[in-house]
Design a protein around this motif. Sequence first.
Motif, mmCIF file in Angstrom:
data_model
loop_
_atom_site.group_PDB
_atom_site.id
_atom_site.type_symbol
_atom_site.label_atom_id
_atom_site.label_comp_id
_atom_site.label_asym_id
_atom_site.label_seq_id
_atom_site.Cartn_x
_atom_site.Cartn_y
_atom_site.Cartn_z
ATOM 1 N N LYS A 74 0.839 -1.212 0.000
ATOM 2 C CA LYS A 74 0.000 0.000 0.000
ATOM 3 C C LYS A 74 0.869 1.255 0.000
ATOM 4 O O LYS A 74 0.604 2.207 -0.737
ATOM 5 C CB LYS A 74 -0.930 -0.024 1.221
ATOM 6 C CG LYS A 74 -1.904 1.119 1.251
ATOM 7 C CD LYS A 74 -2.904 0.938 2.397
ATOM 8 C CE LYS A 74 -4.015 1.941 2.283
ATOM 9 N NZ LYS A 74 -3.938 3.038 3.194
ATOM 10 N N ASP A 93 2.453 1.742 -3.364
ATOM 11 C CA ASP A 93 1.469 2.306 -4.296
ATOM 12 C C ASP A 93 1.262 3.800 -4.056
ATOM 13 O O ASP A 93 1.146 4.578 -4.996
ATOM 14 C CB ASP A 93 0.126 1.582 -4.157
ATOM 15 C CG ASP A 93 0.139 0.196 -4.761
ATOM 16 O OD1 ASP A 93 0.982 -0.077 -5.638
ATOM 17 O OD2 ASP A 93 -0.711 -0.623 -4.362
ATOM 18 N N ARG A 123 0.524 -4.969 -5.357
ATOM 19 C CA ARG A 123 0.814 -3.577 -5.696
ATOM 20 C C ARG A 123 -0.055 -3.193 -6.887
ATOM 21 O O ARG A 123 0.184 -3.651 -7.997
ATOM 22 C CB ARG A 123 2.297 -3.426 -6.043
ATOM 23 C CG ARG A 123 3.210 -3.885 -4.924
ATOM 24 C CD ARG A 123 4.655 -3.885 -5.362
ATOM 25 N NE ARG A 123 5.503 -4.471 -4.323
ATOM 26 C CZ ARG A 123 6.823 -4.599 -4.427
ATOM 27 N NH1 ARG A 123 7.439 -4.201 -5.524
ATOM 28 N NH2 ARG A 123 7.508 -5.144 -3.451
ATOM 29 N N SER A 130 -0.233 -0.342 -8.299
ATOM 30 C CA SER A 130 0.462 0.593 -9.191
ATOM 31 C C SER A 130 1.373 -0.134 -10.181
ATOM 32 O O SER A 130 1.833 0.452 -11.146
ATOM 33 C CB SER A 130 1.279 1.604 -8.371
ATOM 34 O OG SER A 130 2.256 0.947 -7.586
ATOM 35 N N MET A 163 2.664 7.926 -11.994
ATOM 36 C CA MET A 163 3.236 7.084 -10.947
ATOM 37 C C MET A 163 4.739 6.896 -11.102
ATOM 38 O O MET A 163 5.412 6.403 -10.227
ATOM 39 C CB MET A 163 2.576 5.680 -10.957
ATOM 40 C CG MET A 163 1.208 5.640 -10.342
ATOM 41 S SD MET A 163 1.167 6.206 -8.621
ATOM 42 C CE MET A 163 2.198 4.997 -7.829
#
Length: 190
Positions: A63, A66, A170, A172, A186
């Motif tokens: 988390k 991300d 993840r 992302s 990102m």
Amino acid sequence: MLCGIDEAGRGPIAGPLVVAGVVLIEEINGLNDSKVLSEKKREKLFEEITKKSKYHIVFTDAKTIDEKGLSFCLKNSITEIMETLKNDCKEFLMDGNTTFGIQTLNCKIKADATVPQVSAASILAKVSRDRYMCDISVRYSEYNFAKHKGYGTKAHVEAIKKFGRSDEHRVSFKLKALNEQIDSQMIIDY
């Protein structure tokens, strides 16, 4: 004295990033890059390293990776290690080709295979992460984390297709196999 720093878990699509720093107090034979050692050898060396060094290991969950980005998490972990071990060494050396903008950090490509302190850090990071992935595999049996340790194997991607992502994944990290598009916002570069 030198503090070697290395990470495990930069590339997986599930599980934490683990960064370790090691200051060796006694010489240890057989150290090398954790990726070239067998699991049995890594486990044996892990126990010896923890007895013959001062060390610090930092876990960063999926988390946070991300939310903050991988580079931020690496830099944050390295900074924590440097702060924790600053009284035990004079120099910090990270495996790789970047210092993440940290002025007092040095880096060296392949240091995990050539510098004993960095090899030891590589082993502590890898074994710590692998143990974590085996531990959570019981709770997330459908993903078989104990086998692939969160890397994007074909079987792991198939499990994500079938069950979706867990809170250990993840989000992302986009997967071509799932036709996911990379969000250019990102990408953080140092």
